[in-house]
Design a protein around this motif. Sequence first.
Motif, PDB file in Angstrom:
ATOM      1  N   PRO A 100      34.256   7.317  52.131  1.00 46.26           N
ATOM      2  CA  PRO A 100      34.928   7.172  53.425  1.00 46.26           C
ATOM      3  C   PRO A 100      34.040   7.713  54.544  1.00 46.26           C
ATOM      4  O   PRO A 100      33.291   8.682  54.347  1.00 46.26           O
ATOM      5  CB  PRO A 100      36.202   8.007  53.271  1.00 46.26           C
ATOM      6  CG  PRO A 100      36.382   8.194  51.806  1.00 46.26           C
ATOM      7  CD  PRO A 100      35.025   8.173  51.204  1.00 46.26           C
ATOM      8  N   SER A 101      34.123   7.099  55.689  1.00 47.54           N
ATOM      9  CA  SER A 101      33.275   7.520  56.807  1.00 47.54           C
ATOM     10  C   SER A 101      33.549   8.963  57.205  1.00 47.54           C
ATOM     11  O   SER A 101      32.634   9.684  57.620  1.00 47.54           O
ATOM     12  CB  SER A 101      33.495   6.591  58.001  1.00 47.54           C
ATOM     13  OG  SER A 101      34.877   6.568  58.370  1.00 47.54           O
ATOM     14  N   ALA A 102      34.804   9.411  57.060  1.00 42.72           N
ATOM     15  CA  ALA A 102      35.132  10.796  57.432  1.00 42.72           C
ATOM     16  C   ALA A 102      34.391  11.787  56.543  1.00 42.72           C
ATOM     17  O   ALA A 102      33.867  12.800  57.020  1.00 42.72           O
ATOM     18  CB  ALA A 102      36.643  11.020  57.344  1.00 42.72           C
ATOM     19  N   LEU A 103      34.343  11.506  55.245  1.00 40.38           N
ATOM     20  CA  LEU A 103      33.615  12.395  54.333  1.00 40.38           C
ATOM     21  C   LEU A 103      32.113  12.295  54.560  1.00 40.38           C
ATOM     22  O   LEU A 103      31.396  13.309  54.497  1.00 40.38           O
ATOM     23  CB  LEU A 103      33.951  12.048  52.886  1.00 40.38           C
ATOM     24  CG  LEU A 103      35.384  12.356  52.427  1.00 40.38           C
ATOM     25  CD1 LEU A 103      35.587  11.900  50.980  1.00 40.38           C
ATOM     26  CD2 LEU A 103      35.682  13.845  52.560  1.00 40.38           C
ATOM     27  N   ALA A 104      31.618  11.084  54.804  1.00 40.90           N
ATOM     28  CA  ALA A 104      30.183  10.910  55.066  1.00 40.90           C
ATOM     29  C   ALA A 104      29.772  11.672  56.311  1.00 40.90           C
ATOM     30  O   ALA A 104      28.672  12.255  56.367  1.00 40.90           O
ATOM     31  CB  ALA A 104      29.843   9.432  55.205  1.00 40.90           C
ATOM     32  N   ALA A 105      30.659  11.697  57.328  1.00 43.16           N
ATOM     33  CA  ALA A 105      30.350  12.429  58.560  1.00 43.16           C
ATOM     34  C   ALA A 105      30.269  13.923  58.310  1.00 43.16           C
ATOM     35  O   ALA A 105      29.591  14.660  59.032  1.00 43.16           O
ATOM     36  CB  ALA A 105      31.410  12.125  59.616  1.00 43.16           C
ATOM     37  N   GLN A 106      30.948  14.399  57.257  1.00 43.48           N
ATOM     38  CA  GLN A 106      30.905  15.820  56.901  1.00 43.48           C
ATOM     39  C   GLN A 106      29.723  16.149  55.994  1.00 43.48           C
ATOM     40  O   GLN A 106      29.582  17.283  55.548  1.00 43.48           O
ATOM     41  CB  GLN A 106      32.208  16.221  56.205  1.00 43.48           C
ATOM     42  CG  GLN A 106      33.454  16.052  57.064  1.00 43.48           C
ATOM     43  CD  GLN A 106      34.736  16.278  56.273  1.00 43.48           C
ATOM     44  OE1 GLN A 106      34.721  16.904  55.218  1.00 43.48           O
ATOM     45  NE2 GLN A 106      35.845  15.761  56.787  1.00 43.48           N
ATOM     46  N   GLY A 107      28.895  15.154  55.729  1.00 39.86           N
ATOM     47  CA  GLY A 107      27.718  15.375  54.889  1.00 39.86           C
ATOM     48  C   GLY A 107      27.900  14.922  53.459  1.00 39.86           C
ATOM     49  O   GLY A 107      26.953  14.965  52.661  1.00 39.86           O
ATOM     50  N   VAL A 178      38.127   6.996  47.872  1.00 38.51           N
ATOM     51  CA  VAL A 178      39.028   6.729  48.995  1.00 38.51           C
ATOM     52  C   VAL A 178      39.881   7.975  49.210  1.00 38.51           C
ATOM     53  O   VAL A 178      40.151   8.729  48.272  1.00 38.51           O
ATOM     54  CB  VAL A 178      39.920   5.496  48.726  1.00 38.51           C
ATOM     55  CG1 VAL A 178      39.076   4.243  48.612  1.00 38.51           C
ATOM     56  CG2 VAL A 178      40.753   5.687  47.468  1.00 38.51           C
ATOM     57  N   GLN A 179      40.280   8.172  50.446  1.00 38.75           N
ATOM     58  CA  GLN A 179      41.034   9.386  50.770  1.00 38.75           C
ATOM     59  C   GLN A 179      42.131   9.050  51.773  1.00 38.75           C
ATOM     60  O   GLN A 179      41.910   8.312  52.745  1.00 38.75           O
ATOM     61  CB  GLN A 179      40.093  10.451  51.345  1.00 38.75           C
ATOM     62  CG  GLN A 179      40.752  11.791  51.602  1.00 38.75           C
ATOM     63  CD  GLN A 179      39.729  12.812  52.108  1.00 38.75           C
ATOM     64  OE1 GLN A 179      38.733  12.439  52.711  1.00 38.75           O
ATOM     65  NE2 GLN A 179      39.992  14.082  51.872  1.00 38.75           N
ATOM     66  N   ASP A 181      45.864  11.143  53.486  1.00 34.06           N
ATOM     67  CA  ASP A 181      46.146  12.429  54.131  1.00 34.06           C
ATOM     68  C   ASP A 181      46.058  13.601  53.175  1.00 34.06           C
ATOM     69  O   ASP A 181      45.518  14.654  53.511  1.00 34.06           O
ATOM     70  CB  ASP A 181      47.539  12.400  54.772  1.00 34.06           C
ATOM     71  CG  ASP A 181      47.584  11.429  55.945  1.00 34.06           C
ATOM     72  OD1 ASP A 181      46.498  11.152  56.495  1.00 34.06           O
ATOM     73  OD2 ASP A 181      48.681  10.947  56.272  1.00 34.06           O
ATOM     74  N   ASP A 182      46.579  13.446  51.969  1.00 32.65           N
ATOM     75  CA  ASP A 182      46.646  14.609  51.084  1.00 32.65           C
ATOM     76  C   ASP A 182      45.991  14.402  49.721  1.00 32.65           C
ATOM     77  O   ASP A 182      45.936  15.329  48.918  1.00 32.65           O
ATOM     78  CB  ASP A 182      48.104  15.023  50.879  1.00 32.65           C
ATOM     79  CG  ASP A 182      48.933  13.897  50.268  1.00 32.65           C
ATOM     80  OD1 ASP A 182      48.428  12.764  50.211  1.00 32.65           O
ATOM     81  OD2 ASP A 182      50.077  14.171  49.860  1.00 32.65           O
ATOM     82  N   ARG A 183      45.470  13.219  49.400  1.00 34.30           N
ATOM     83  CA  ARG A 183      44.857  12.998  48.094  1.00 34.30           C
ATOM     84  C   ARG A 183      43.584  12.179  48.237  1.00 34.30           C
ATOM     85  O   ARG A 183      43.409  11.408  49.189  1.00 34.30           O
ATOM     86  CB  ARG A 183      45.818  12.280  47.136  1.00 34.30           C
ATOM     87  CG  ARG A 183      47.061  13.107  46.798  1.00 34.30           C
ATOM     88  CD  ARG A 183      47.774  12.552  45.584  1.00 34.30           C
ATOM     89  NE  ARG A 183      47.019  12.710  44.342  1.00 34.30           N
ATOM     90  CZ  ARG A 183      46.930  13.861  43.660  1.00 34.30           C
ATOM     91  NH1 ARG A 183      47.522  14.967  44.119  1.00 34.30           N
ATOM     92  NH2 ARG A 183      46.242  13.909  42.534  1.00 34.30           N
ATOM     93  N   ALA A 184      42.714  12.373  47.245  1.00 39.35           N
ATOM     94  CA  ALA A 184      41.478  11.594  47.162  1.00 39.35           C
ATOM     95  C   ALA A 184      41.425  10.956  45.784  1.00 39.35           C
ATOM     96  O   ALA A 184      41.881  11.535  44.789  1.00 39.35           O
ATOM     97  CB  ALA A 184      40.259  12.487  47.381  1.00 39.35           C
ATOM     98  N   THR A 185      40.889   9.774  45.720  1.00 37.49           N
ATOM     99  CA  THR A 185      40.799   9.035  44.458  1.00 37.49           C
ATOM    100  C   THR A 185      39.380   8.526  44.285  1.00 37.49           C
ATOM    101  O   THR A 185      38.763   8.037  45.235  1.00 37.49           O
ATOM    102  CB  THR A 185      41.769   7.846  44.432  1.00 37.49           C
ATOM    103  OG1 THR A 185      43.104   8.334  44.616  1.00 37.49           O
ATOM    104  CG2 THR A 185      41.680   7.091  43.117  1.00 37.49           C
ATOM    105  N   ILE A 186      38.874   8.669  43.061  1.00 35.81           N
ATOM    106  CA  ILE A 186      37.542   8.153  42.743  1.00 35.81           C
ATOM    107  C   ILE A 186      37.675   7.096  41.665  1.00 35.81           C
ATOM    108  O   ILE A 186      38.446   7.253  40.712  1.00 35.81           O
ATOM    109  CB  ILE A 186      36.591   9.287  42.285  1.00 35.81           C
ATOM    110  CG1 ILE A 186      35.160   8.763  42.157  1.00 35.81           C
ATOM    111  CG2 ILE A 186      37.045   9.908  40.973  1.00 35.81           C
ATOM    112  CD1 ILE A 186      34.137   9.863  41.929  1.00 35.81           C
ATOM    113  N   ALA A 187      36.985   6.003  41.840  1.00 34.22           N
ATOM    114  CA  ALA A 187      36.907   4.946  40.825  1.00 34.22           C
ATOM    115  C   ALA A 187      35.478   4.930  40.293  1.00 34.22           C
ATOM    116  O   ALA A 187      34.527   4.845  41.072  1.00 34.22           O
ATOM    117  CB  ALA A 187      37.270   3.596  41.428  1.00 34.22           C
TER     118      ALA A 187
END
Length: 607
Positions: A100-107, A178-179, A181-187
């Motif tokens: 997700p772009s939000a996580l990528a922006a956090q490094g 993918v993320q 509001d409160d959970r993240a999922t990895i495939a």
Amino acid sequence: MASGADTALPDTPDAIEIAMATVATGQPLPDIARTVLEKHARLLDKQAQELDLKHVAERVQAGLWLLLAAGVLGLIGLASWAAWQAARSNALVVEPFAMPSALAAQGLTGEVAAARTLDEVKRMLDEGASARSAASYENDWGDDLKIDIPNTGLTLDQGWKLLRRTLGQETRFSGDVVQDDDRATIAVRIAGGSARRFSAPAGEIDQLFINAAEFVLSETQPYRFAAYLGQFPERIPERQAVLQALAASPSPVERSWATLGLGNVERTLGNWAEAERWYGKAIADAPDFLIPYNGLASIQWGQGRWEAAMDTWRRSAASHGSLQTYGINVTTLPCITGGFVAKLQRDRLGLETAIACFDGPSTDTPSRVREAASLAFLQQARAQMDHDGAAAMAAARMAGDPSIRSQVKYPLQAMVNGLRQLEVAIALRDREAVAEQLQILDARERVAVTDGELGASTQLFIQTLNNPAKAEAEMLLGRNDRAAALLAGSPANCLPCTGARAKLAQALGDAAGAAAAHDAAVKLAPSLPHPLVDRGRFRLAQRQWAAAEADFRAAERLSRGWADPQKYLGEALAGQGRRAEAKAAWAEAVRRAPKWTEAQAALKTAP
């Protein structure tokens, strides 16, 4: 020509031949003849020059063809080498994750996520290290872990990657996160294989990388995943399920290791009979697979069934097993096996041979630590045969290189070393050291039995290995009641337990009980010399000289280079008045064990 000097001219229209014939007359050369010959000489010079130039051109052309051929062969060789290298490529390759772009922006970019997943895979490989080499796995990517960073355009690197992917056997996987509001999922997807999804709270995204790594490891190298699961007692059923599936593999190597692993699980749980069944099956299915012999013999040893243990180790040596076929990392395993047989047989030369065999240590850390502990065990056995107390205690204290503790069950190793030190203190009859080592062993036992993975099996071994030595220590300290409590309920087929019961009965003045227990010990291990020596020493105390002599002579036949049968044989002979024979026996004992002060003292008393 002048009429008086007519000369026959050549019958040829060739001007050169006519001119040469004129020269041959010795008369002045006409101008025309001279001109013809001079022109011909210049023509010959030009022809010679042309021939030289033609020869040089031919050589240059040949050189160019050679260079061209060499270049073509070089290109073919380079292409062949590249294809060969690509075909041998078997790395584990991960593509950058879709993030997700939000996580990528956090490094937390796709490359970072892929790197973290590979880091977790590497950690699991380290924590699940076994005696099996990576090359023996059917899907062998060893420790070659890579991130495939895409390039734009056609480059040599992209061409090389394409070649590896086309010709090699790389294991590739990818993932996306993918993320909300409160959970993240990895495939996670394995190329040509399966896929799985995992979810976690948004604040625990690192757990997703652990889940992804476990999935990749379980799908691509299930045996290594099972080894990794070994550190989690609560996941034993999961580990068993992985090994059960592998036991049905079409690969005989995978089946052998899986069957061994199922035996190891049952041993961890303290299910000795079931562990022996699995080890026996592994041996029956693959008689040249060495490790199951060691697993089976270690159970027999731990239960005090030392005759059976020696028989199993002998069968291992006779199998001429292959380390390479099964990818066994412990290259000194045959040395260890031979050394344990020599220790039980009191074979001094056999111990020397086994110890000298430890000159090519294994490359992986856990195997090196286990080898160091086994080497120390054999060195202690040799020193005790030599009655060299200082050397025996030094070997007993050795736990391997303390800088390489990784994946070695140190609480158990510490307990085993405590037992060895107590055994040496008992042999030295050092009451102060015995009391100290007894306390140390008790403390180490408490730590070992609380170890989640090894507690069940450790508790059972304490009864049959530790308690007999502790009982003998208590007897030496005059606490026979404690010795009796330690031996209460010990198995009747436990050799060290039976030997300790014999010594306790003797300490309590129960000669009949001691004799019966000594007879039972000899019957439990008819191929081992030390029960005969123990019974012979009891018979010496009973002044049964001839019976004692028979025991010591029998022990001498079963052992090799052991001083004890000779020393005590001298006492039995002296008791019968055969002083010359006794002196010869004592002299031989001193020759075998020059540092044994008791043998030296006995020899000095001989006339």
